[in-house]
Enzyme design. Structure first.
Site, PDB file in Angstrom:
ATOM      1  N   HIS A 199      15.457 -33.542  21.202  1.00 23.39           N
ATOM      2  CA  HIS A 199      16.049 -34.056  19.880  1.00 23.39           C
ATOM      3  C   HIS A 199      17.391 -33.085  19.475  1.00 23.39           C
ATOM      4  O   HIS A 199      18.541 -33.566  19.293  1.00 23.39           O
ATOM      5  CB  HIS A 199      15.408 -34.377  18.822  1.00 23.39           C
ATOM      6  CG  HIS A 199      14.735 -35.899  19.139  1.00 23.39           C
ATOM      7  ND1 HIS A 199      13.939 -35.952  19.930  1.00 23.39           N
ATOM      8  CD2 HIS A 199      14.943 -37.055  18.248  1.00 23.39           C
ATOM      9  CE1 HIS A 199      13.447 -37.239  19.703  1.00 23.39           C
ATOM     10  NE2 HIS A 199      13.871 -37.809  18.802  1.00 23.39           N
TER      11      HIS A 199
ATOM     12  N   HIS B 123       7.753 -30.238  16.940  1.00 22.75           N
ATOM     13  CA  HIS B 123       8.108 -28.923  17.527  1.00 22.75           C
ATOM     14  C   HIS B 123       7.950 -27.833  16.791  1.00 22.75           C
ATOM     15  O   HIS B 123       7.768 -28.158  15.542  1.00 22.75           O
ATOM     16  CB  HIS B 123       9.599 -29.201  17.780  1.00 22.75           C
ATOM     17  CG  HIS B 123      10.115 -29.867  19.026  1.00 22.75           C
ATOM     18  ND1 HIS B 123       9.838 -29.626  20.308  1.00 22.75           N
ATOM     19  CD2 HIS B 123      10.748 -31.306  19.054  1.00 22.75           C
ATOM     20  CE1 HIS B 123      10.235 -30.688  21.144  1.00 22.75           C
ATOM     21  NE2 HIS B 123      10.582 -31.754  20.322  1.00 22.75           N
TER      22      HIS B 123
END
Length: 241
Positions: free
Chosen positions: A153, A203
């Site tokens: 992303h 993440h």
């Protein structure tokens, strides 16, 4: 330094800072940004592979954030994550490529395709090389099952927004107030997406920084090559006249 050498150096410096030439200020900035981003990318990659200090900091930061996550923050982060997702960047890539094709901007179209397609391949290659697992509390949807470093992303959002800003501000010389607004909005979205990925537990912080660094490096290198191609093409056309 004698007078002739100083004059050559002054002319070289003036050309590198010329706003009106593709091989001027825009190439100089691209190369500087690319150099810094490549250095940061390498440092982060080495630190993650070393599995030492950065990894310990990542785990501590991720645990601290996850323990304080609120339902409202998660909902907002999910929305931001969707807005800046690779799928959204893919839509931007298709729309932008179509516009460039219709306008017959072939050099810019090739750069556009190279940035998005090459960026996606680079992200997959880095994930395979590093092979870092996601945080223990990562979301369990299929979208979140891939490897962790770098954040897809963050990387694709940096690439998408970077190219969008470049296409809107450099070739067409957008007025300064609007240029600043567009750059500010793009940077805000990229940062918000990176923060949302950490907040959601998808993440570690270094995954996001790695995505930013590699994405910025790739865009800068491609833009620099595009600038050189424009310069070479302009010189070729000038010789034919």
């Amino acid at each position: 330094m004698d007078t002739k050498s100083f004059e050559r150096f002054e002319r070289f410096l003036r050309n590198r800072l010329d706003r009106e030439k593709y091989i001027g200020l825009h190439l100089t900035v691209s190369l500087i940004v690319a150099g810094l981003a490549i250095w940061l990318s390498g440092a982060l990659l080495d630190a993650v592979l070393d599995n030492a200090t950065v990894v310990r900091l990542d785990i501590a930061a991720a645990n601290w954030i996850h323990s304080r996550a609120q339902s409202t923050g998660i909902a907002v982060s999910q929305l931001i994550s969707e807005i800046g997702s690779p799928t959204t960047m893919g839509v931007i890539a298709v729309i932008g490529g179509t516009v460039l094709l219709v306008r017959r901007r072939m050099t810019l179209l090739l750069t556009w395709v190279a940035v998005f397609a090459g960026g996606g391949l680079l992200e997959r290659l880095l994930k395979a090389v590093v092979h870092r697992t996601r945080p223990a509390f990562t979301p369990t949807s299929p979208v979140e099952q891939s490897l962790s470093f770098p954040s897809g992303h963050s990387m694709m959002c940096a690439i998408g927004m970077g190219m969008l800003v470049y296409m809107l501000t450099v070739p067409r010389h957008m007025p300064r107030p609007w240029r600043g607004i567009i750059i500010g909005l793009a940077l805000s979205l990229v940062l918000a997406v990176g923060i949302s990925r950490v907040y959601l537990g998808a993440h570690y912080p270094s995954d996001v920084l790695g995505g930013f660094a590699f994405g910025t490096a790739w865009v800068s290198v491609c833009v620099a090559i595009s600038g050189l191609a424009h310069h070479k093409r302009g010189r070729s056309l000038a010789r034919k006249r």
